[in-house]
Design a protein around this motif. Sequence first.
Motif, short mmCIF file in Angstrom:
data_model
loop_
_atom_site.label_atom_id
_atom_site.label_comp_id
_atom_site.label_asym_id
_atom_site.label_seq_id
_atom_site.Cartn_x
_atom_site.Cartn_y
_atom_site.Cartn_z
N GLN A 126 0.60 -1.42 -0.37
CA GLN A 126 0.28 0.15 -0.28
C GLN A 126 0.96 1.41 0.12
OE1 GLN A 126 -3.49 -0.43 -0.33
NE2 GLN A 126 -3.32 1.91 -0.32
N GLU A 127 1.47 1.00 0.38
CA GLU A 127 2.75 1.96 0.76
C GLU A 127 3.32 2.74 -0.57
OE1 GLU A 127 6.80 3.33 2.89
OE2 GLU A 127 5.68 2.44 3.91
N ASP A 128 3.76 1.90 -1.50
CA ASP A 128 4.17 1.73 -2.72
C ASP A 128 3.08 1.67 -3.17
OD1 ASP A 128 6.46 0.48 -1.97
OD2 ASP A 128 5.99 -1.23 -2.24
N MET A 129 1.91 1.32 -3.56
CA MET A 129 0.98 2.52 -4.36
C MET A 129 0.57 3.64 -4.69
SD MET A 129 -0.21 -0.39 -6.29
CE MET A 129 -1.86 0.02 -6.24
N MET A 130 0.84 4.75 -2.97
CA MET A 130 0.71 5.42 -2.34
C MET A 130 1.76 6.53 -3.24
SD MET A 130 -0.99 5.91 1.74
CE MET A 130 0.34 6.73 1.95
N ARG A 131 3.42 6.42 -3.03
CA ARG A 131 4.27 6.68 -3.72
C ARG A 131 4.33 6.88 -4.39
NH1 ARG A 131 9.18 3.35 -0.72
NH2 ARG A 131 8.33 4.20 1.73
N ARG A 132 3.79 5.13 -5.81
CA ARG A 132 3.52 5.96 -7.19
C ARG A 132 2.18 6.95 -7.35
NH1 ARG A 132 5.39 6.53 -12.16
NH2 ARG A 132 3.76 5.41 -13.61
N GLU A 133 1.18 6.83 -6.19
CA GLU A 133 0.31 7.58 -6.63
C GLU A 133 0.73 9.68 -6.92
OE1 GLU A 133 -3.78 9.59 -4.81
OE2 GLU A 133 -2.74 6.84 -4.58
N ARG A 134 1.88 9.39 -5.89
CA ARG A 134 2.93 10.86 -5.77
C ARG A 134 3.43 11.14 -6.78
NH1 ARG A 134 5.23 10.18 -0.77
NH2 ARG A 134 2.77 8.42 0.59
#
Length: 188
Positions: A126-134
Amino acid sequence: MIESWVDFVFGVVGGAAAFLCLFDGTRRLCAYGVQGKAVLMTVLAAGICALYGGFAYWKYSDLKATLYMNQRKIAASPLPANWSRLSPEKKEVLSVARARRTFMESGTLATYVDRGGETRAFAPTQEDMMRRERVVTYYSRAEYSARSSLAEALLWMILALVAVLFGMLMSLEKVPAPADPTREAGDA
């Protein structure tokens, strides 16, 4: 989207002044010929339009170059020279970090080598997904800003052309003959 009200106000005031001066300078040049004030007014106003338009285009090209460098396809980084001598745990850590970086930079799900030597697909957290979203949000905003800068540069060019065209057209209008002061006095 107005980022700074001060920049907006200076842009509007500078644009209006440049438009009016370019219009009136062109009108005077076409109607009365080359005169010092008309030439100065036209050259300064054209310079202001060119300056604003040039800055907007420079901003566009700088943002596009930055986006191109950041978004270009990243070639798979080579494995370390001592890959065969690394422990299975170290191999897994390095290959997972490589797959995570690939996901952050391009959004592509890469593979990694686990401790048992098997190839597995990277599953982002989930943290990787949030970073990619940023990262995607940053690219979207930069792309929008680049398009806005290109539109602004084109707008300055169109504004200058319209001012010159209107100035030329208005110079064709016939100026009324000056009133004869002696005739008005005699009629009364």
